[in-house]
Design a protein around this motif. Sequence first.
Motif, PDB file in Angstrom:
ATOM      1  N   UNK A   9      53.147  35.256  43.661  1.00 12.47           N
ATOM      2  CA  UNK A   9      52.406  34.519  42.638  1.00 12.47           C
ATOM      3  C   UNK A   9      52.112  35.460  41.476  1.00 12.47           C
ATOM      4  N   UNK A  10      52.269  34.982  40.242  1.00 14.69           N
ATOM      5  CA  UNK A  10      52.196  35.868  39.079  1.00 14.69           C
ATOM      6  C   UNK A  10      50.786  36.150  38.585  1.00 14.69           C
ATOM      7  N   UNK A  11      50.688  37.249  37.857  1.00 16.72           N
ATOM      8  CA  UNK A  11      49.470  37.545  37.105  1.00 16.72           C
ATOM      9  C   UNK A  11      49.321  36.539  35.968  1.00 16.72           C
ATOM     10  N   UNK A  12      48.124  36.469  35.424  1.00 19.73           N
ATOM     11  CA  UNK A  12      47.838  35.501  34.368  1.00 19.73           C
ATOM     12  C   UNK A  12      46.931  36.110  33.305  1.00 19.73           C
ATOM     13  N   UNK A  13      47.040  35.556  32.119  1.00 17.89           N
ATOM     14  CA  UNK A  13      46.132  35.893  31.015  1.00 17.89           C
ATOM     15  C   UNK A  13      45.215  34.697  30.814  1.00 17.89           C
ATOM     16  N   UNK A  14      43.927  34.898  31.000  1.00 13.31           N
ATOM     17  CA  UNK A  14      42.959  33.816  30.836  1.00 13.31           C
ATOM     18  C   UNK A  14      42.201  33.965  29.525  1.00 13.31           C
ATOM     19  N   UNK A  21      37.471  30.201  29.514  1.00 17.38           N
ATOM     20  CA  UNK A  21      37.431  29.368  30.723  1.00 17.38           C
ATOM     21  C   UNK A  21      38.266  28.091  30.649  1.00 17.38           C
ATOM     22  N   UNK A  22      38.989  27.858  29.538  1.00 16.36           N
ATOM     23  CA  UNK A  22      39.761  26.611  29.441  1.00 16.36           C
ATOM     24  C   UNK A  22      41.239  26.841  29.136  1.00 16.36           C
ATOM     25  N   UNK A  23      41.658  28.063  28.819  1.00 13.28           N
ATOM     26  CA  UNK A  23      43.060  28.334  28.527  1.00 13.28           C
ATOM     27  C   UNK A  23      43.566  29.507  29.353  1.00 13.28           C
ATOM     28  N   UNK A  24      44.832  29.439  29.736  1.00  9.11           N
ATOM     29  CA  UNK A  24      45.463  30.540  30.450  1.00  9.11           C
ATOM     30  C   UNK A  24      46.963  30.356  30.482  1.00  9.11           C
ATOM     31  N   UNK A  25      47.676  31.454  30.716  1.00  5.64           N
ATOM     32  CA  UNK A  25      49.125  31.359  30.897  1.00  5.64           C
ATOM     33  C   UNK A  25      49.586  32.428  31.885  1.00  5.64           C
ATOM     34  N   UNK A  26      50.758  32.180  32.467  1.00  6.11           N
ATOM     35  CA  UNK A  26      51.311  33.083  33.471  1.00  6.11           C
ATOM     36  C   UNK A  26      52.318  34.033  32.830  1.00  6.11           C
ATOM     37  N   UNK A  27      52.413  35.238  33.391  1.00 10.32           N
ATOM     38  CA  UNK A  27      53.407  36.220  32.958  1.00 10.32           C
ATOM     39  C   UNK A  27      54.281  36.601  34.156  1.00 10.32           C
ATOM     40  N   UNK A 139      36.217  29.012  38.271  1.00 11.10           N
ATOM     41  CA  UNK A 139      36.963  28.685  37.057  1.00 11.10           C
ATOM     42  C   UNK A 139      38.453  28.578  37.381  1.00 11.10           C
ATOM     43  N   UNK A 140      39.186  27.863  36.545  1.00  9.19           N
ATOM     44  CA  UNK A 140      40.588  27.552  36.838  1.00  9.19           C
ATOM     45  C   UNK A 140      41.573  28.152  35.845  1.00  9.19           C
ATOM     46  N   UNK A 141      41.079  28.904  34.846  1.00  8.24           N
ATOM     47  CA  UNK A 141      41.990  29.360  33.798  1.00  8.24           C
ATOM     48  C   UNK A 141      42.944  30.454  34.263  1.00  8.24           C
ATOM     49  N   UNK A 142      42.713  31.041  35.439  1.00  7.85           N
ATOM     50  CA  UNK A 142      43.701  31.924  36.049  1.00  7.85           C
ATOM     51  C   UNK A 142      44.513  31.203  37.118  1.00  7.85           C
TER      52      UNK A 142
END
Length: 310
Positions: A9-14, A21-27, A139-142
Amino acid sequence: MGKKIKVFAPATVANVACGYDVLGFAIDSPGDEVVVELKDEPGVEIVAITGDGGKLPTDTTSNTAGVAMQQLIKKTDYEGGAKVWLHKKMPLGSGLGSSAASSAAGAFAMNQLLDKPFTSAELVPFAMEGERLACGAAHADNVAPALMGGFVLIRSYAPLDIVPIDTPESLYCTVIHPQIEVATKDARQILKKDIPLTDAVTQWGNVAGLIAGLYRKDYGLISRSLQDVVIEPVRSLLIPSFGEIKAASLKAGALGCGISGSGPSIFSLCQHQEVALEIAHIQAKIFADMGVTSETYTSAINQNGPIVMK
């Protein structure tokens, strides 16, 4: 699928600057790996953890992957249990969603072994319980981008409403992780409880602009919207030379630069891979000149989320 599986499972930028707390993406990297094997006896057993320096508990109720898996099992008619081997492939306390990657990997692996009773989006609440354990807030952004891949908006938490966001193919990210630890709980505690209305309006406009920019593939709008007037002014004080890093990154062509999650990692979004690689070099040199070691990661936006490994 069988009784045993290995998952990354990848790391993420939150937060992504304006989207606390409302935006995130995976790298693409780093990330975590889990090996999960079904067993007849009930209960989740964490057999071993590697790569954590002995810091993480093997007690299932105190481990984010274990908690996420237990929450999933409760919602099924599965009467057995699972053995778990967790391999940490990313730094703890980095601001790259370390706890989320473990939670996502565990939930995804268990779901695969039980013949996928849940969609990726439906796995998010299970992984959020791991986040509640890790930092005191579910929180869910990650965990959402870690499970679903791509760029994700958490429109609402009550009820949970997760929206995948289209991402330009040529959008790249550079992340640098300096060898400084910032605990998520501490980074949350220093935040102001109230913000001026003018700052709130600015932040709302930036969130809307960023979403519109991503959909329209408007890099100018993306760049103008990657501004945080609420969280960054406070948290940046915990990261040495953050202002210098940001200024140098923008000068080198970054669309925007900000704190990844609660820090100390710093992310930069770029339109071209060559720019992202150059920014990684510039940022690493600034930290090196300060006597601070760091790791850099450069990738496109990861659209896959977790993957089954051979």
